[in-house]
Design a protein around this motif. Structure first.
Motif, PDB file in Angstrom:
ATOM      1  N   GLN A 100       0.823  -1.215   0.000  1.00 11.03           N
ATOM      2  CA  GLN A 100       0.000   0.000   0.000  1.00 11.03           C
ATOM      3  C   GLN A 100       0.858   1.267   0.000  1.00 11.03           C
ATOM      4  O   GLN A 100       0.366   2.363   0.296  1.00 11.03           O
ATOM      5  CB  GLN A 100      -0.940  -0.005   1.225  1.00 11.03           C
ATOM      6  CG  GLN A 100      -1.893  -1.176   1.264  1.00 11.03           C
ATOM      7  CD  GLN A 100      -2.750  -1.267   0.032  1.00 11.03           C
ATOM      8  OE1 GLN A 100      -3.276  -0.263  -0.442  1.00 11.03           O
ATOM      9  NE2 GLN A 100      -2.897  -2.464  -0.524  1.00 11.03           N
ATOM     10  N   GLU A 103      -0.322   4.662  -1.686  1.00  9.86           N
ATOM     11  CA  GLU A 103      -1.402   5.344  -0.952  1.00  9.86           C
ATOM     12  C   GLU A 103      -0.902   5.908   0.378  1.00  9.86           C
ATOM     13  O   GLU A 103      -1.270   7.017   0.768  1.00  9.86           O
ATOM     14  CB  GLU A 103      -2.569   4.381  -0.710  1.00  9.86           C
ATOM     15  CG  GLU A 103      -3.291   3.972  -1.980  1.00  9.86           C
ATOM     16  CD  GLU A 103      -3.852   5.158  -2.746  1.00  9.86           C
ATOM     17  OE1 GLU A 103      -4.456   6.054  -2.123  1.00  9.86           O
ATOM     18  OE2 GLU A 103      -3.659   5.197  -3.970  1.00  9.86           O
ATOM     19  N   LEU A 104      -0.061   5.143   1.060  1.00 12.10           N
ATOM     20  CA  LEU A 104       0.472   5.610   2.341  1.00 12.10           C
ATOM     21  C   LEU A 104       1.355   6.840   2.171  1.00 12.10           C
ATOM     22  O   LEU A 104       1.335   7.738   3.012  1.00 12.10           O
ATOM     23  CB  LEU A 104       1.256   4.489   3.025  1.00 12.10           C
ATOM     24  CG  LEU A 104       0.435   3.306   3.535  1.00 12.10           C
ATOM     25  CD1 LEU A 104       1.351   2.174   3.966  1.00 12.10           C
ATOM     26  CD2 LEU A 104      -0.484   3.724   4.668  1.00 12.10           C
ATOM     27  N   LYS A 106       1.015   9.188   0.125  1.00  7.32           N
ATOM     28  CA  LYS A 106       0.178  10.381  -0.081  1.00  7.32           C
ATOM     29  C   LYS A 106      -0.215  11.029   1.245  1.00  7.32           C
ATOM     30  O   LYS A 106      -0.463  12.227   1.295  1.00  7.32           O
ATOM     31  CB  LYS A 106      -1.088  10.009  -0.856  1.00  7.32           C
ATOM     32  CG  LYS A 106      -0.838   9.617  -2.291  1.00  7.32           C
ATOM     33  CD  LYS A 106      -2.133   9.190  -2.954  1.00  7.32           C
ATOM     34  CE  LYS A 106      -1.892   8.644  -4.350  1.00  7.32           C
ATOM     35  NZ  LYS A 106      -3.147   8.116  -4.948  1.00  7.32           N
ATOM     36  N   HIS A 108       1.547  10.349   4.330  1.00  7.84           N
ATOM     37  CA  HIS A 108       2.566  10.037   5.331  1.00  7.84           C
ATOM     38  C   HIS A 108       2.750  11.128   6.383  1.00  7.84           C
ATOM     39  O   HIS A 108       3.126  10.832   7.514  1.00  7.84           O
ATOM     40  CB  HIS A 108       3.902   9.697   4.662  1.00  7.84           C
ATOM     41  CG  HIS A 108       4.679  10.881   4.207  1.00  7.84           C
ATOM     42  ND1 HIS A 108       4.458  11.479   2.995  1.00  7.84           N
ATOM     43  CD2 HIS A 108       5.672  11.578   4.813  1.00  7.84           C
ATOM     44  CE1 HIS A 108       5.266  12.500   2.867  1.00  7.84           C
ATOM     45  NE2 HIS A 108       6.029  12.584   3.939  1.00  7.84           N
ATOM     46  N   THR A 121      -2.929   0.865   9.140  1.00  2.00           N
ATOM     47  CA  THR A 121      -3.422   1.797   8.126  1.00  2.00           C
ATOM     48  C   THR A 121      -3.427   1.131   6.760  1.00  2.00           C
ATOM     49  O   THR A 121      -4.386   1.256   5.989  1.00  2.00           O
ATOM     50  CB  THR A 121      -2.575   3.084   8.092  1.00  2.00           C
ATOM     51  OG1 THR A 121      -2.534   3.655   9.407  1.00  2.00           O
ATOM     52  CG2 THR A 121      -3.142   4.088   7.115  1.00  2.00           C
ATOM     53  N   ALA A 122      -2.372   0.392   6.450  1.00  2.00           N
ATOM     54  CA  ALA A 122      -2.292  -0.324   5.171  1.00  2.00           C
ATOM     55  C   ALA A 122      -3.415  -1.353   5.061  1.00  2.00           C
ATOM     56  O   ALA A 122      -4.037  -1.502   4.001  1.00  2.00           O
ATOM     57  CB  ALA A 122      -0.934  -0.997   5.018  1.00  2.00           C
ATOM     58  N   ARG A 123      -3.690  -2.049   6.148  1.00  4.30           N
ATOM     59  CA  ARG A 123      -4.800  -3.034   6.157  1.00  4.30           C
ATOM     60  C   ARG A 123      -6.131  -2.332   5.904  1.00  4.30           C
ATOM     61  O   ARG A 123      -6.990  -2.852   5.201  1.00  4.30           O
ATOM     62  CB  ARG A 123      -4.845  -3.782   7.474  1.00  4.30           C
ATOM     63  CG  ARG A 123      -3.767  -4.837   7.599  1.00  4.30           C
ATOM     64  CD  ARG A 123      -3.915  -5.676   8.839  1.00  4.30           C
ATOM     65  NE  ARG A 123      -5.200  -6.347   8.842  1.00  4.30           N
ATOM     66  CZ  ARG A 123      -5.892  -6.626   9.945  1.00  4.30           C
ATOM     67  NH1 ARG A 123      -5.438  -6.279  11.121  1.00  4.30           N
ATOM     68  NH2 ARG A 123      -7.048  -7.231   9.867  1.00  4.30           N
ATOM     69  N   ALA A 124      -6.302  -1.176   6.493  1.00  2.00           N
ATOM     70  CA  ALA A 124      -7.550  -0.428   6.309  1.00  2.00           C
ATOM     71  C   ALA A 124      -7.710   0.040   4.875  1.00  2.00           C
ATOM     72  O   ALA A 124      -8.836   0.090   4.354  1.00  2.00           O
ATOM     73  CB  ALA A 124      -7.592   0.755   7.279  1.00  2.00           C
ATOM     74  N   ILE A 125      -6.599   0.385   4.234  1.00  2.00           N
ATOM     75  CA  ILE A 125      -6.651   0.840   2.846  1.00  2.00           C
ATOM     76  C   ILE A 125      -7.040  -0.299   1.910  1.00  2.00           C
ATOM     77  O   ILE A 125      -7.778  -0.114   0.960  1.00  2.00           O
ATOM     78  CB  ILE A 125      -5.297   1.468   2.419  1.00  2.00           C
ATOM     79  CG1 ILE A 125      -5.102   2.776   3.156  1.00  2.00           C
ATOM     80  CG2 ILE A 125      -5.231   1.674   0.913  1.00  2.00           C
ATOM     81  CD1 ILE A 125      -3.722   3.390   2.956  1.00  2.00           C
ATOM     82  N   LYS A 126      -6.518  -1.516   2.206  1.00  2.00           N
ATOM     83  CA  LYS A 126      -6.831  -2.683   1.378  1.00  2.00           C
ATOM     84  C   LYS A 126      -8.301  -2.829   1.291  1.00  2.00           C
ATOM     85  O   LYS A 126      -9.141  -3.090   0.879  1.00  2.00           O
ATOM     86  CB  LYS A 126      -6.241  -3.958   1.971  1.00  2.00           C
ATOM     87  CG  LYS A 126      -4.839  -4.227   1.532  1.00  2.00           C
ATOM     88  CD  LYS A 126      -4.405  -5.556   2.102  1.00  2.00           C
ATOM     89  CE  LYS A 126      -3.186  -6.071   1.409  1.00  2.00           C
ATOM     90  NZ  LYS A 126      -2.730  -7.334   1.927  1.00  2.00           N
TER      91      LYS A 126
END
Length: 126
Positions: A100, A103-104, A106, A108, A121-126
């Motif tokens: 991710q 997206e992260l 963008k 950070h 946060t990466a899991r939430a974006i998925k």
């Protein structure tokens, strides 16, 4: 009659000791620097995760091309023993962050500089 805010500020400024005011300014600058450095660390962590994923993919491609496992084995050896000391569970978290990364990156500047927070946060974006 009510004083205007500029009059209140002016009267307060004349009361506040100069050394105290300087210390407040230093504190604000220290906080600003901390925020900037935290954002920089967060960005570097995200880029590390992306590099980790890219290098693992490259090892797999090379091994497929040469019909060997030498690149993957070397990659694994470096992860577990030599430089990084990454367990499979921790590596999985870094891989999730890396997946991710665009997206992260963008956002950070508003993310905490911890692996676990980036992972969630990466899991939430998925």
């Amino acid at each position: 009659m009510k004083k205007t805010s500029s009059a209140i500020t002016t009267s307060r400024q004349s009361i506040i000791e100069r050394s105290f005011s300087k210390k407040l300014d230093l504190l604000v600058r220290a906080k600003d620097l901390l925020v900037a450095e935290t954002a920089e660390l967060t960005e570097r962590m995200i880029r590390f995760a992306a590099s980790l994923s890219e290098l693992e993919d490259e090892a797999k491609r090379l091994d497929k091309a040469y019909k060997t496992k030498v690149h993957t084995e070397e990659f694994e050896k470096h992860l577990s023993v030599r430089a990084l000391g990454l367990s499979p569970a921790i590596r999985s978290r870094w891989n999730t962050i890396g997946s991710q990364a665009p997206e992260l990156l963008k956002i950070h500047t508003s993310l905490p500089a911890t692996r676990d927070a980036l992972y969630e946060t990466a899991r939430a974006i998925k």
